[in-house]
Design a protein around this motif. Sequence first.
Motif, PDB file in Angstrom:
ATOM      1  N   TRP A 181       5.530  -1.208 -10.804  1.00 25.01           N
ATOM      2  CA  TRP A 181       4.515  -0.189 -11.085  1.00 25.01           C
ATOM      3  C   TRP A 181       3.965  -0.278 -12.510  1.00 25.01           C
ATOM      4  N   TRP A 182       4.213  -1.367 -13.211  1.00 28.68           N
ATOM      5  CA  TRP A 182       3.933  -1.410 -14.646  1.00 28.68           C
ATOM      6  C   TRP A 182       2.489  -1.037 -14.972  1.00 28.68           C
ATOM      7  N   ARG A 183       1.556  -1.498 -14.165  1.00 25.62           N
ATOM      8  CA  ARG A 183       0.152  -1.212 -14.474  1.00 25.62           C
ATOM      9  C   ARG A 183      -0.256   0.196 -14.064  1.00 25.62           C
ATOM     10  N   SER A 237       0.751   3.548 -16.730  1.00 27.81           N
ATOM     11  CA  SER A 237      -0.031   3.941 -17.907  1.00 27.81           C
ATOM     12  C   SER A 237      -1.094   4.992 -17.582  1.00 27.81           C
ATOM     13  N   SER A 284      -1.789 -11.255 -11.522  1.00 23.51           N
ATOM     14  CA  SER A 284      -1.955 -11.704 -12.898  1.00 23.51           C
ATOM     15  C   SER A 284      -0.683 -12.431 -13.323  1.00 23.51           C
ATOM     16  N   THR A 300       1.255 -11.502 -15.664  1.00 27.35           N
ATOM     17  CA  THR A 300       2.282 -10.470 -15.845  1.00 27.35           C
ATOM     18  C   THR A 300       2.857 -10.038 -14.507  1.00 27.35           C
ATOM     19  N   ASP A 301       1.995  -9.855 -13.509  1.00 31.93           N
ATOM     20  CA  ASP A 301       2.475  -9.484 -12.174  1.00 31.93           C
ATOM     21  C   ASP A 301       3.502 -10.494 -11.669  1.00 31.93           C
ATOM     22  N   TRP A 316      -2.107  -1.960  -5.008  1.00 28.04           N
ATOM     23  CA  TRP A 316      -2.529  -1.835  -6.401  1.00 28.04           C
ATOM     24  C   TRP A 316      -2.569  -3.174  -7.122  1.00 28.04           C
ATOM     25  N   TYR A 317      -1.851  -4.174  -6.622  1.00 25.73           N
ATOM     26  CA  TYR A 317      -1.913  -5.495  -7.232  1.00 25.73           C
ATOM     27  C   TYR A 317      -3.257  -6.169  -6.932  1.00 25.73           C
ATOM     28  N   PHE A 342      -6.658  -2.775  -7.761  1.00 28.26           N
ATOM     29  CA  PHE A 342      -6.147  -1.737  -8.659  1.00 28.26           C
ATOM     30  C   PHE A 342      -7.115  -0.568  -8.795  1.00 28.26           C
ATOM     31  N   CYS A 354      -6.412   3.337  -7.555  1.00 25.33           N
ATOM     32  CA  CYS A 354      -6.448   4.517  -8.422  1.00 25.33           C
ATOM     33  C   CYS A 354      -7.463   5.534  -7.901  1.00 25.33           C
TER      34      CYS A 354
END
Length: 239
Positions: A28-30, A33, A148, A150-151, A221-222, A225, A229
Amino acid sequence: MLLNTIEAGAGDRVVLLLHGMMGSAESWWRVMSPLAANGNRVIAVDLPGHGLSPRDERCTVASVADVVVETLVSCAPGASVRGIGHSYGGTVLAAVAERMPVTVAAYVDTACAFTGGADQRALAAEYEVDRRRRTDPAWLRRTRPFYSATDAVVESRAAERFDPMTAASISAGGDVAHELEPGSILVRARPSGFVSDKDAAQAASRGVLVRDIADAAHSVWYSHFDEFCAALPEFLGGN
């Protein structure tokens, strides 16, 4: 037993995030925030056998829900809780909502039901094969081009920490079925390999708010995104 959590934000309103099978709280990192920026205390949980939480080769959806509630009561006693659960984590969220007040629940690409009775060791062996592939960030990006960098790192780390026997115990027990409560939200990839059109129509007939995102991946969400949201104004649409 308390579960490992990752937190962001502050306040009396808690948003509980529950990841899917083979994921982790970091999945859930993204999402964390913007939720925190919207005035929420965000608590993402590593479910048993995932991330840095303990293993439990005898767990069921019910027992996992119990320990999620125990963890929440420990770290946020008396808080007003909303929840977002993806896939397996959505099924756990449905069970959590039967044990404590959840003011708004959002279920991401899950029917919150599956057939039990699997052979635990055979299923664990299948998970292990998949786990090994997923530990390679390059393989993840080849097979999931919407990731990404990071993902891919986050999900490869989740695979490294994933315990196949714990996960397999979930499907080795009895059948699991939770009806989504009226007023809850179902965010569904369309088409979805996990929530059929019939499932979505039945949920809508019971008062569930069904919100489809066309051409999204299972981890909505990946791949989409912004659309993800926008589908959750109850969480991200202001105070």
